[in-house]
Design an enzyme around this catalytic site. Structure first.
Site, PDB file in Angstrom:
ATOM      1  N   GLY A  81       0.818  -1.367   0.203  1.00  0.00           N
ATOM      2  CA  GLY A  81      -0.360   0.037  -0.031  1.00  0.00           C
ATOM      3  C   GLY A  81       0.858   1.360   0.130  1.00  0.00           C
ATOM      4  O   GLY A  81       1.721   1.115   0.232  1.00  0.00           O
TER       5      GLY A  81
ATOM      6  N   GLY B  92       2.239   5.435   4.649  1.00  0.00           N
ATOM      7  CA  GLY B  92       1.082   6.442   4.957  1.00  0.00           C
ATOM      8  C   GLY B  92      -0.274   5.529   5.362  1.00  0.00           C
ATOM      9  O   GLY B  92      -1.213   5.935   6.221  1.00  0.00           O
TER      10      GLY B  92
ATOM     11  N   GLY C 188      -1.222   2.423   6.711  1.00  0.00           N
ATOM     12  CA  GLY C 188      -0.600   1.738   7.653  1.00  0.00           C
ATOM     13  C   GLY C 188      -0.376   0.091   7.272  1.00  0.00           C
ATOM     14  O   GLY C 188      -0.549  -0.248   8.881  1.00  0.00           O
ATOM     15  N   LYS C 189       0.307   0.331   7.032  1.00  0.00           N
ATOM     16  CA  LYS C 189       1.666  -0.973   6.307  1.00  0.00           C
ATOM     17  C   LYS C 189       1.753  -1.506   7.742  1.00  0.00           C
ATOM     18  O   LYS C 189       1.793  -2.716   8.480  1.00  0.00           O
ATOM     19  CB  LYS C 189       1.976  -0.925   5.266  1.00  0.00           C
TER      20      LYS C 189
ATOM     21  N   SER D 298       5.915  -2.158  -2.370  1.00  0.00           N
ATOM     22  CA  SER D 298       5.565  -3.054  -3.225  1.00  0.00           C
ATOM     23  C   SER D 298       5.018  -2.814  -4.045  1.00  0.00           C
ATOM     24  O   SER D 298       3.911  -3.217  -4.304  1.00  0.00           O
ATOM     25  CB  SER D 298       5.724  -4.414  -2.517  1.00  0.00           C
TER      26      SER D 298
HETATM   27  N1  LIG Z   1      10.940   8.179  -2.941  1.00  0.00           N
HETATM   28  C1  LIG Z   1      10.210   7.333  -2.032  1.00  0.00           C
HETATM   29  N2  LIG Z   1       8.901   6.391  -2.217  1.00  0.00           N
HETATM   30  C2  LIG Z   1       8.299   5.758  -1.498  1.00  0.00           C
HETATM   31  N3  LIG Z   1       8.656   6.148   0.429  1.00  0.00           N
HETATM   32  C3  LIG Z   1      10.100   6.457   0.572  1.00  0.00           C
HETATM   33  C4  LIG Z   1      10.751   7.614  -0.899  1.00  0.00           C
HETATM   34  N4  LIG Z   1      12.225   7.789  -0.250  1.00  0.00           N
HETATM   35  C5  LIG Z   1      11.815   7.350   1.204  1.00  0.00           C
HETATM   36  N5  LIG Z   1      10.077   6.124   1.280  1.00  0.00           N
HETATM   37  C6  LIG Z   1      10.286   6.034   2.830  1.00  0.00           C
HETATM   38  O1  LIG Z   1      10.545   4.132   2.543  1.00  0.00           O
HETATM   39  C7  LIG Z   1       9.317   3.609   2.671  1.00  0.00           C
HETATM   40  C8  LIG Z   1       9.320   2.714   1.796  1.00  0.00           C
HETATM   41  O2  LIG Z   1      10.120   1.782   1.503  1.00  0.00           O
HETATM   42  P1  LIG Z   1       9.871   0.480   0.614  1.00  0.00           P
HETATM   43  O3  LIG Z   1      10.844  -0.830   0.651  1.00  0.00           O
HETATM   44  O4  LIG Z   1       8.077  -0.262   1.811  1.00  0.00           O
HETATM   45  O5  LIG Z   1      10.201   0.688  -0.907  1.00  0.00           O
HETATM   46  S1  LIG Z   1       9.221   0.294  -2.095  1.00  0.00           S
HETATM   47  O6  LIG Z   1       8.290  -1.637  -1.338  1.00  0.00           O
HETATM   48  O7  LIG Z   1      10.931  -0.784  -1.922  1.00  0.00           O
HETATM   49  O8  LIG Z   1       8.707   0.578  -3.239  1.00  0.00           O
HETATM   50  C9  LIG Z   1       8.717   4.785   2.999  1.00  0.00           C
HETATM   51  O9  LIG Z   1       8.654   3.456   4.060  1.00  0.00           O
HETATM   52  P2  LIG Z   1       6.481   3.729   4.438  1.00  0.00           P
HETATM   53  O10 LIG Z   1       5.854   5.436   5.153  1.00  0.00           O
HETATM   54  O11 LIG Z   1       6.260   2.573   5.659  1.00  0.00           O
HETATM   55  O12 LIG Z   1       5.946   3.116   3.561  1.00  0.00           O
HETATM   56  C10 LIG Z   1       8.870   6.141   2.894  1.00  0.00           C
HETATM   57  O13 LIG Z   1       8.972   5.983   4.990  1.00  0.00           O
HETATM   58  N1  LIG Z   2      -7.151   2.604  11.172  1.00  0.00           N
HETATM   59  C1  LIG Z   2      -6.061   2.768  11.350  1.00  0.00           C
HETATM   60  N2  LIG Z   2      -5.423   1.919  10.616  1.00  0.00           N
HETATM   61  C2  LIG Z   2      -3.699   1.893  10.185  1.00  0.00           C
HETATM   62  N3  LIG Z   2      -3.418   3.298  10.893  1.00  0.00           N
HETATM   63  C3  LIG Z   2      -3.912   4.593  10.829  1.00  0.00           C
HETATM   64  C4  LIG Z   2      -5.510   4.348  11.108  1.00  0.00           C
HETATM   65  N4  LIG Z   2      -5.795   5.870  11.546  1.00  0.00           N
HETATM   66  C5  LIG Z   2      -5.077   6.450  11.095  1.00  0.00           C
HETATM   67  N5  LIG Z   2      -4.130   6.268  11.270  1.00  0.00           N
HETATM   68  C6  LIG Z   2      -1.883   6.130  11.317  1.00  0.00           C
HETATM   69  O1  LIG Z   2      -2.127   6.278  10.241  1.00  0.00           O
HETATM   70  C7  LIG Z   2      -0.921   6.534  10.109  1.00  0.00           C
HETATM   71  C8  LIG Z   2      -0.208   4.886   8.986  1.00  0.00           C
HETATM   72  O2  LIG Z   2       1.566   4.645   9.109  1.00  0.00           O
HETATM   73  P1  LIG Z   2       2.611   3.663   9.140  1.00  0.00           P
HETATM   74  O3  LIG Z   2       1.605   2.196   9.957  1.00  0.00           O
HETATM   75  O4  LIG Z   2       3.525   3.975   9.483  1.00  0.00           O
HETATM   76  O5  LIG Z   2       2.169   3.803   7.123  1.00  0.00           O
HETATM   77  P2  LIG Z   2       3.207   2.824   6.635  1.00  0.00           P
HETATM   78  O6  LIG Z   2       3.917   1.930   6.751  1.00  0.00           O
HETATM   79  O7  LIG Z   2       2.435   1.914   5.690  1.00  0.00           O
HETATM   80  O8  LIG Z   2       3.531   3.819   5.568  1.00  0.00           O
HETATM   81  C9  LIG Z   2      -0.334   6.073  11.485  1.00  0.00           C
HETATM   82  O9  LIG Z   2       0.162   7.185  11.687  1.00  0.00           O
HETATM   83  C10 LIG Z   2      -1.408   5.532  12.207  1.00  0.00           C
HETATM   84  O10 LIG Z   2      -1.305   5.851  13.180  1.00  0.00           O
END
Ligand SMILES: Nc1ncnc2c1ncn2[C@@H]1O[C@H](COP(=O)(O)OS(=O)(=O)O)[C@@H](OP(=O)(O)O)[C@H]1O
Ligand SMILES: Nc1ncnc2c1ncn2[C@@H]1O[C@H](COP(=O)(O)OP(=O)(O)O)[C@@H](O)[C@H]1O
Length: 198
Positions: free
Chosen positions: A33, A36, A38-39, A107
């Site tokens: 996903g 942000g 919620g993974k 992903s």
């Molecule tokens: N350019 C760019 N695009 C997307 N995300 C970025 C980027 N730069 C840094 N980040 C941070 O890296 C997290 C994503 O890493 P992933 O290994 O899940 O990404 S991927 O599956 O290779 O696309 C992602 O974490 P999550 O927010 O937990 O998804 C970001 O915080």
């Molecule tokens: N229903 C919900 N389920 C999961 N996360 C939520 C929800 N509502 C709000 N959030 C907030 O959304 C954000 C998700 O961030 P994160 O888990 O790091 O997402 P990802 O790993 O996809 O980047 C967190 O700050 C979390 O507290």
């Protein structure tokens, strides 16, 4: 590239032996996903629920794995593909070790997720689509990365100027902009119980 000088060496303890010892199967729950969506939040809570249920489990997270195993990879399409390829192989080893394996990676490319599905044993790959609108993800922006991406400080940010390809037929969909964290965890736990995986 395969080398002809490498031969597979079988163990005397099988994946099935380990699953019997742990009294559960060892699926890979592949969370995908937007940033942000919620993974991490959902998979951390699910890991705790599985542990309290008595399952042996382990969680791999994009942010964490990129500090170690994949610290030489960036966010170009090629690097993202290699990131997912490596994590897919590690997840397969963990599943073979008898662990309920959780992976939390954006992903973004269907082809990469399908490749991981293909290397897994039948029924082991459970795609969990963490569905959340870009608008809600940007509102949350837990690491301030959307703000930086909008300001042009981060190039090629998923959802802004890099693609996210939604799953066509994920095994599980959790809509974190509609479901509470508890509801998401319960939904996944019920799926695992209904399918006799735990
Ligand atoms: N350019 C760019 N695009 C997307 N995300 C970025 C980027 N730069 C840094 N980040 C941070 O890296 C997290 C994503 O890493 P992933 O290994 O899940 O990404 S991927 O599956 O290779 O696309 C992602 O974490 P999550 O927010 O937990 O998804 C970001 O915080
Ligand atoms: N229903 C919900 N389920 C999961 N996360 C939520 C929800 N509502 C709000 N959030 C907030 O959304 C954000 C998700 O961030 P994160 O888990 O790091 O997402 P990802 O790993 O996809 O980047 C967190 O700050 C979390 O507290």
């Amino acid at each position: 590239m395969k080398s002809s000088n490498i031969t597979w060496h079988n163990s005397k303890v099988t994946k099935e032996d380990r699953q019997k010892q742990k009294d559960h199967k060892s699926p890979v729950l592949w969370f995908t996903g937007l940033s942000g969506s919620g993974k991490s939040t959902v998979s951390v809570e699910l890991e705790k629920a599985l542990y309290e249920y008595g399952a042996h489990t382990y969680r791999l997270d994009g942010d964490n794995v990129r500090h170690g195993l994949n610290n030489n990879l960036g966010f170009s399409p090629e690097d993202r593909t290699e990131n997912i390829r490596r994590v897919g192989e590690v997840a397969k080893l963990m599943s073979d070790a008898g662990l309920v394996t959780l992976t939390a990676f954006i992903s973004p490319y269907r082809e990469d997720r399908d490749h991981v599905r293909e290397i897994m044993d039948e029924g082991d790959f459970i795609e969990v689509y963490v569905k959340c609108s870009l608008e809600e993800c940007e509102k949350r922006d837990p690491k301030g990365l959307y703000e930086k991406a909008r300001a042009g400080e981060i190039k090629g940010f998923t959802g802004i100027d890099a693609p996210y390809e939604e799953p066509y037929n994920p095994e599980i969909v959790i809509e974190t902009d509609k479901m509470t964290l508890e509801e998401s965890v319960e939904h996944i736990m019920n799926h695992l119980k209904d399918n006799r995986l735990i």
